[in-house]
Write an enzyme that holds these catalytic residues in place. Structure first.
Site, short mmCIF file in Angstrom:
data_model
loop_
_atom_site.label_atom_id
_atom_site.label_comp_id
_atom_site.label_asym_id
_atom_site.label_seq_id
_atom_site.Cartn_x
_atom_site.Cartn_y
_atom_site.Cartn_z
N ASN A 111 0.84 -1.20 0.00
CA ASN A 111 0.00 0.00 0.00
C ASN A 111 0.87 1.24 0.00
O ASN A 111 2.10 1.15 -0.03
CB ASN A 111 -0.96 -0.03 1.20
CG ASN A 111 -0.20 -0.10 2.51
OD1 ASN A 111 0.56 0.80 2.84
ND2 ASN A 111 -0.37 -1.20 3.24
N ASP A 140 -4.27 -6.49 4.86
CA ASP A 140 -5.32 -7.35 5.43
C ASP A 140 -5.30 -8.76 4.83
O ASP A 140 -5.79 -9.70 5.43
CB ASP A 140 -6.70 -6.71 5.20
CG ASP A 140 -6.87 -5.49 6.08
OD1 ASP A 140 -6.51 -5.57 7.28
OD2 ASP A 140 -7.33 -4.43 5.57
N LYS A 159 9.43 -16.90 -10.67
CA LYS A 159 8.69 -15.78 -11.27
C LYS A 159 7.54 -16.32 -12.14
O LYS A 159 7.77 -17.19 -12.99
CB LYS A 159 9.66 -14.95 -12.13
CG LYS A 159 9.02 -13.73 -12.72
CD LYS A 159 10.02 -12.95 -13.57
CE LYS A 159 9.27 -11.87 -14.34
NZ LYS A 159 10.10 -11.29 -15.39
N LYS A 196 -13.85 0.19 14.95
CA LYS A 196 -12.54 -0.49 15.06
C LYS A 196 -12.01 -0.43 16.50
O LYS A 196 -11.39 -1.37 16.99
CB LYS A 196 -11.52 0.13 14.10
CG LYS A 196 -11.70 -0.35 12.67
CD LYS A 196 -10.67 0.25 11.71
CE LYS A 196 -11.01 -0.18 10.29
NZ LYS A 196 -10.34 0.59 9.26
O1 PMT Z 1 2.89 6.05 6.52
P1 PMT Z 1 2.30 7.37 6.05
O2 PMT Z 1 2.54 7.61 4.58
O3 PMT Z 1 2.76 8.51 6.91
O4 PMT Z 1 0.73 7.28 6.20
C1 PMT Z 1 0.15 7.22 7.47
C2 PMT Z 1 -1.02 6.24 7.55
C3 PMT Z 1 -2.16 6.75 6.68
C4 PMT Z 1 -0.58 4.84 7.06
C5 PMT Z 1 -1.43 6.17 9.06
O5 PMT Z 1 -1.82 7.43 9.50
C6 PMT Z 1 -2.54 5.15 9.27
O6 PMT Z 1 -3.72 5.44 9.11
N1 PMT Z 1 -2.18 3.90 9.69
C7 PMT Z 1 -3.09 2.77 9.82
C8 PMT Z 1 -3.34 2.12 8.49
C9 PMT Z 1 -4.28 0.92 8.61
O7 PMT Z 1 -3.84 -0.20 8.41
O8 PMT Z 1 -5.49 1.23 9.00
P2 PMT Z 1 -6.72 0.15 9.15
O9 PMT Z 1 -7.91 0.99 9.38
O10 PMT Z 1 -6.73 -0.77 7.98
O11 PMT Z 1 -6.34 -0.68 10.45
C10 PMT Z 1 -6.75 -0.28 11.75
C11 PMT Z 1 -5.65 -0.60 12.77
O12 PMT Z 1 -5.45 -2.02 12.82
C12 PMT Z 1 -4.30 0.02 12.44
O13 PMT Z 1 -3.73 0.48 13.63
C13 PMT Z 1 -3.52 -1.14 11.84
O14 PMT Z 1 -2.11 -1.00 12.11
C14 PMT Z 1 -4.10 -2.34 12.57
N2 PMT Z 1 -4.12 -3.60 11.80
C15 PMT Z 1 -4.60 -3.64 10.52
C16 PMT Z 1 -4.61 -4.84 9.85
C17 PMT Z 1 -4.12 -5.99 10.48
N3 PMT Z 1 -4.10 -7.17 9.86
N4 PMT Z 1 -3.68 -5.93 11.74
C18 PMT Z 1 -3.69 -4.77 12.42
O15 PMT Z 1 -3.30 -4.70 13.60
#
Ligand code: PMT
Length: 397
Positions: free
Chosen positions: A209, A276, A286, A335
């Site tokens: 991403n 995810d 490859k 969340k």
């Molecule tokens: O890195 P930058 O370019 O500065 O950008 C910053 C950012 C946009 C990446 C940052 O501010 C941000 O939003 N980070 C979280 C991104 C994310 O994965 O969001 P989510 O809404 O999909 O997940 C929610 C939370 O669960 C997050 O804290 C994530 O780290 C966590 N997660 C997600 C998926 C997963 N399998 N396990 C997790 O623990």
């Protein structure tokens, strides 16, 4: 009680420096002053020596007294806090380039970068807004220098505009505020995750991403400045940092590293953009483009925060980020509950001017007790500081 070193460069605002010295002395601090050759034309060494009860340091290279210490090194070591006020465009440019051609700029170079440094720019509006000065200020701000921005007003040249140095009382308060924030996280162990994860398809291709790591690195660096013992765990990112970084690649890697480290921390902040889904069968070789379609089967990655919440100790604080393109607040609060978090920081990833790969962010912080704090658009360093203060306030109850 701190040792305050004030470096004065040659601008009319130098006449306000005796008042600034007085504020620190009244607060019980020790003050020493360096004057550049031009600054000494605006404010006399005698005034400052009388106030500070210390010798004023000039570019005099005296030879009529017994061997002198190495002044720029000694002053840099003596100071707990270094304030350059007024900072002229010329001195700022020298700082940005590392030019050390007088006592003030040599002391700046010799001053340890982890100690607090403030500059108070003061100059004509056009000079302040010139792209060269803007670039120079950005450069030194990125290196951790605190900039106490000038205000609008009537300038010495009779122009009215931005460029007037802040009043000594405001500079004094800004420095004291910043320093009290410096100790806010003393004694706390903080883990921050940053950047994207990468999920391999074959030896060449992967799914990932747009996360640059900027938000997570800003939080980790700010937490360190605020006194925390910081562990930064980062997915692939080109960012540079003076912190020790544990580099990981995939979501599973990140989970495994966190499982080993999380028990020991007080605060976990997950700013990483974790994939995810991952590819079920990663190809060892490859994949050839022989057919018109390629079907990949993606399977769900473990939710790291949810997994770690199962082993969360009493008193630990877990903070997630919510990257949302719609229904920001509703999705973030969902969340917060589903991942069993103490706090969540919501950001709108549809906006081009913030969040992914931007130097800026704008966030809403929710905690599980029902509070909501909106932090308006600002540099990620500033957003990081405000998030960390909010976490501390949550811990303090
Ligand atoms: O890195 P930058 O370019 O500065 O950008 C910053 C950012 C946009 C990446 C940052 O501010 C941000 O939003 N980070 C979280 C991104 C994310 O994965 O969001 P989510 O809404 O999909 O997940 C929610 C939370 O669960 C997050 O804290 C994530 O780290 C966590 N997660 C997600 C998926 C997963 N399998 N396990 C997790 O623990």
């Amino acid at each position: 009680m701190s040792n305050i070193l004030i470096g004065v460069s040659g601008g009319i605002a130098a006449y306000k420096i005796p008042i600034l010295c007085r504020k620190f002395i009244q607060a019980g601090d020790s003050v020493k002053v360096i004057l550049t050759e031009n600054a000494a034309k605006f404010v006399t060494p005698l005034t400052l020596e009388t106030l500070t009860k210390n010798r004023v340091y000039l570019d005099d290279f005296l030879t009529d007294i017994s061997p002198r210490d190495i002044e720029h090194i000694d002053l840099a070591e003596w100071a707990d806090i270094f304030i350059i006020a007024p900072a002229t465009a010329n001195t700022i440019a020298k700082m940005a380039c590392g030019i050390a051609d007088n006592l003030l700029t040599s002391t700046y170079l010799a001053y340890k970068t982890e100690k607090p440094l403030f500059i108070c720019p003061a100059m004509n509006t056009n000079m302040y807004q010139n792209p060269a000065t803007v670039d120079n200020l950005n450069k030194i701000a990125q290196r951790g220098v605190n900039i106490i921005s000038p205000i609008e007003g009537e300038l010495a040249c009779k122009d009215v505009g931005i460029g007037k140095m802040q009043e000594p009382e405001i500079i004094f308060e800004a420095v004291k505020d910043k320093l009290s924030a410096c100790n806010v996280l003393n004694g706390l162990k903080v883990i921050v995750t940053a950047g994207p994860t990468i999920e391999d398809i074959d030896p060449v291709r992967y799914i990932s991403n747009r996360s640059s790591g900027k938000m997570g690195y800003a939080i980790a660096e700010m937490a360190k400045k605020m006194g925390a013992d910081v562990t930064l765990i980062s997915g692939p990112s080109n960012l540079k940092t003076s912190l020790n970084v544990t580099k990981v690649k995939s979501a599973i890697n990140m989970l495994n590293v966190l499982k080993q480290k999380v028990e020991d921390c007080d605060i976990l902040i997950m700013a990483a953009a974790v994939a995810d889904y991952r590819v079920e069968n990663i190809s060892d070789i490859k994949i050839k483009k022989s057919s018109n379609e390629l079907h990949l089967k993606l399977i769900k990655n473990p939710d790291i925060l949810f997994e770690l919440s199962k082993v969360k100790r009493e008193g630990q604080v877990f903070v997630g980020f919510a990257a949302e393109s719609n229904d920001l607040e509703e999705n973030a609060v969902l969340k917060l509950k589903m991942k069993n978090l103490d706090m969540i920081v919501a950001n709108d990833i549809k906006r081009e001017d913030i969040a992914f790969d931007s130097d800026y962010n704008e966030v809403i912080v929710f905690n599980k007790k029902g509070s909501k704090l909106t932090i308006k658009k600002d540099k990620k360093e500033v957003i990081a500081e405000k998030i960390l203060k909010e976490i501390k306030a949550y811990i303090n109850g």
